[in-house]
Design a protein around this motif. Structure first.
Motif, PDB file in Angstrom:
ATOM      1  N   MET A  69      -6.735   0.546   4.229  1.00 28.93           N
ATOM      2  CA  MET A  69      -6.346  -0.829   3.907  1.00 28.93           C
ATOM      3  C   MET A  69      -7.548  -1.742   4.123  1.00 28.93           C
ATOM      4  O   MET A  69      -8.124  -1.780   5.209  1.00 28.93           O
ATOM      5  N   CYS A 119      -5.022  -1.238  -0.786  1.00 27.73           N
ATOM      6  CA  CYS A 119      -5.653  -0.082  -0.159  1.00 27.73           C
ATOM      7  C   CYS A 119      -6.203   0.831  -1.235  1.00 27.73           C
ATOM      8  O   CYS A 119      -5.918   0.655  -2.429  1.00 27.73           O
ATOM      9  N   TRP A 149      -5.638   6.659   3.095  1.00 28.25           N
ATOM     10  CA  TRP A 149      -5.579   5.458   2.277  1.00 28.25           C
ATOM     11  C   TRP A 149      -6.018   4.336   3.211  1.00 28.25           C
ATOM     12  O   TRP A 149      -5.358   4.056   4.213  1.00 28.25           O
ATOM     13  N   CYS A 187       0.825  -1.207   0.000  1.00 28.24           N
ATOM     14  CA  CYS A 187       0.000   0.000   0.000  1.00 28.24           C
ATOM     15  C   CYS A 187       0.861   1.260   0.000  1.00 28.24           C
ATOM     16  O   CYS A 187       0.701   2.132  -0.855  1.00 28.24           O
TER      17      CYS A 187
END
Length: 567
Positions: free
Chosen positions: A503, A516, A501, A390
């Motif tokens: 996940m 993500c 962001w 990610c």
């Protein structure tokens, strides 16, 4: 400026430090144009001196130099007093420091003892300038609500009369404007923060005094938000010993009152069971006609572990008011959270000491909040791989390379990574990765984790102090990565005005693809919304009724507030 001061200034040949207001270095005699111990100074030296002193004064008065600032704050003194002290605050990476102590007008300018809650007005020096400004109508509403809390809150004659009525269960026409919502302390800290914000918004909309059950630690974690009064439920409240026993089966719950066809009058109290496991009758709380019935009760007791704000936006009774309060639909918790939740002095000390020691000097701070919902303690390889994929795929952290690269032409940028997790294994791996290998960009990456408690300990005050401090630290970051489903992350992103962001929750211990995604909104997700059309009295997808309420990325059946133009 006296002549001794002029002589001291002109003896130095080193660069000035405008934060100290004087020159440093070895004193040298004047040039041959002047006298070593006299008062005459040559014109070139005098002109140079005036220029240097002028520049110094300009820098000092501007408040910003080399990303630092001098401010005057009050420090605790003996006997509860304080004295002014000039301190140098750490760097502010986002331009000139935010000097707006009232956070755009959210906070009242008087009625508080500053020393009793250092965080209330000093947060502005740590938090970056955020573009989301509260509406003028929200500010007016907050000032009006503060007056209501002061006039009807604990210690007032109106409160005493209302409590007497609650004890007797009799009708009363005394001060019809003083109605109350009691929030029951329940669940983990992240859930509690989100439900207090939800309860407060409901109080604003229905003109009710908000009183919070202090539980085991609420008064140790949060300062009083309302000036010259308290939001803490008095210990002698007649239902204090009953609050913790309310449940879905309680006959006083609104759902059971509907089921049993019990009428509501001013002498009653209603228990609102808005727990994630509530039933269909309890969910009628969100319907317009039921709200009219509920408002007949002077006292409401609320037990909840969910952020139910999005469903308030679907109620036609509140629609116009909410539109005026929050023209920016995805900034509801952002504004309410910064208004309500100020860390107490012990928690503020944890926050500022850690920030100043480890994060302050970095060019960029990346927050990574890891919550794993596995039964086993971990760490887990698939979670670690997800974090790395990610952060590197999204350009939040640089890739590593095998061989050292040449020295950069300019000073390399520094990134501080703030990890929060119950387990230290992920932090240790990422820290070792960036220590043992150079980065492809030449950036210097430092990794920190304040605590690793092993498992959630919601009933321990010390644990919750650390948890609250870490949520707040995450909210001070520049970019944020959070774990789906986690209310801990929701609180951090909302306070910081950050679109994280997020996940996705792994399945079968496999890294999700993609690992993500940038969230559509900084608002928390309502995990357990009702799917019911109150007018048509049938099931409906409440995530598709209006453009500003949509399904969450991390929990597909949940709903959240977004800007209408979000793609």
């Amino acid at each position: 400026m006296d002549m001794k001061r002029i002589r001291r200034l002109s003896h130095s040949h080193t660069s000035p430090d405008p934060l100290k207001g004087e020159f440093e270095g070895e004193a040298l005699p004047f040039s041959h144009h002047g006298k070593k111990n006299g008062s005459q100074i040559s014109i070139p030296v005098f002109v140079l001196l005036i220029c240097v002193v002028g520049i110094t004064l300009f820098v000092v008065t501007s408040g910003v130099h080399r990303s630092e600032s001098i401010v005057t704050i009050a420090t605790a003194g003996g006997g509860g007093g304080g004295e002014a002290k000039r301190v140098s605050l750490s760097r502010f990476r986002n331009g000139p420091i935010n000097k707006d102590r009232t956070v755009g007008g959210l906070l009242a300018t008087s009625g508080f003892d500053d020393l009793s809650c250092l965080s209330r007005y000093r947060t502005a020096f740590y938090r970056k300038n955020i573009p989301h400004k509260p509406s003028r109508y929200l500010i007016q509403k907050l000032r009006a609500h503060e007056s209501l809390q002061k006039r009807c809150g604990p210690g007032t004659n109106s409160y005493r009369k209302a409590v007497e009525q609650l004890r007797s269960g009799q009708r009363s026409n005394f001060d019809q404007d003083c109605n109350y919502l009691v929030w029951i302390s329940y669940s983990g800290l992240g859930n509690r923060i989100l439900t207090v914000a939800s309860a407060f918004l409901y109080s604003l909309l229905t003109n009710r005094v908000l009183l919070i059950d202090r539980g085991k630690d609420m008064e140790d974690l949060f300062c009083e938000p309302f000036p010259e009064t308290s939001w803490l439920l008095p210990l002698d409240f007649p239902l204090t010993n009953t609050l913790a026993n309310f449940s879905i089966t309680s006959p006083e719950s609104y759902g059971n009152m509907i089921k049993n066809k019990v009428g509501v009058h001013k002498g009653n109290f209603i228990y609102l069971h808005l727990d994630h496991g509530y039933n269909d009758n309890d969910k009628l709380f969100f319907c317009e006609e039921d709200q009219k019935t509920i408002q007949n009760a002077r006292w409401l007791m609320l037990r909840s572990d969910i952020y139910f704000v999005p469903s308030l936006f679907l109620n036609s009774l509140f629609k116009d008011e909410l539109n005026q309060l929050f023209p920016e639909r995805d900034a509801v918790f952002h504004h309410l959270g910064r208004y309500l939740f100020h860390p107490t002095n012990p928690v503020w000390g944890l926050i500022t000491r850690y920030y100043d020691s480890y994060l302050a000097k970095a060019d960029e701070i990346v927050g990574i909040q890891v919550r794993v919902f596995e039964i086993d303690p971990g760490p887990f390889r698939h979670v670690l791989d997800q974090i790395i994929s990610c952060t590197q795929n999204e350009g939040l952290l640089p890739q590593i390379v095998e061989h050292e690269i040449g020295p950069p032409a300019t000073k390399p940028k520094s990134k501080a990574v703030l990890f929060t997790s119950l387990n230290m294994g992920y932090y240790e791996h990422i820290r070792s990765m960036y220590w043992e290998s150079p980065t492809s960009t030449g950036e210097i990456v430092s990794v920190y984790q304040p605590s690793y408690e092993g498992y959630q300990q919601s009933e321990r005050n010390k644990h919750n102090r650390k948890a609250w401090a870490e949520m707040y630290l995450l909210s001070l970051t520049d970019k944020l990565v959070t774990s789906g489903w986690s209310t801990f992350g929701y609180v951090a992103q909302g306070l910081g005005g950050l679109k994280p962001w997020i996940m996705f929750r792994p399945e079968n211990r496999t890294v999700p693809n993609p690992p993500c995604r940038r969230d559509m909104s900084m608002e928390p997700c309502f995990h357990s919304p009702p799917f019911y059309d109150c007018q048509k009295k049938k099931g409906i997808d409440t995530g598709k009724l209006v453009p500003h309420v949509r399904h969450c990325d991390d929990i597909t059946w949940g709903i959240k507030l977004v800007d209408e133009d979000t793609s």
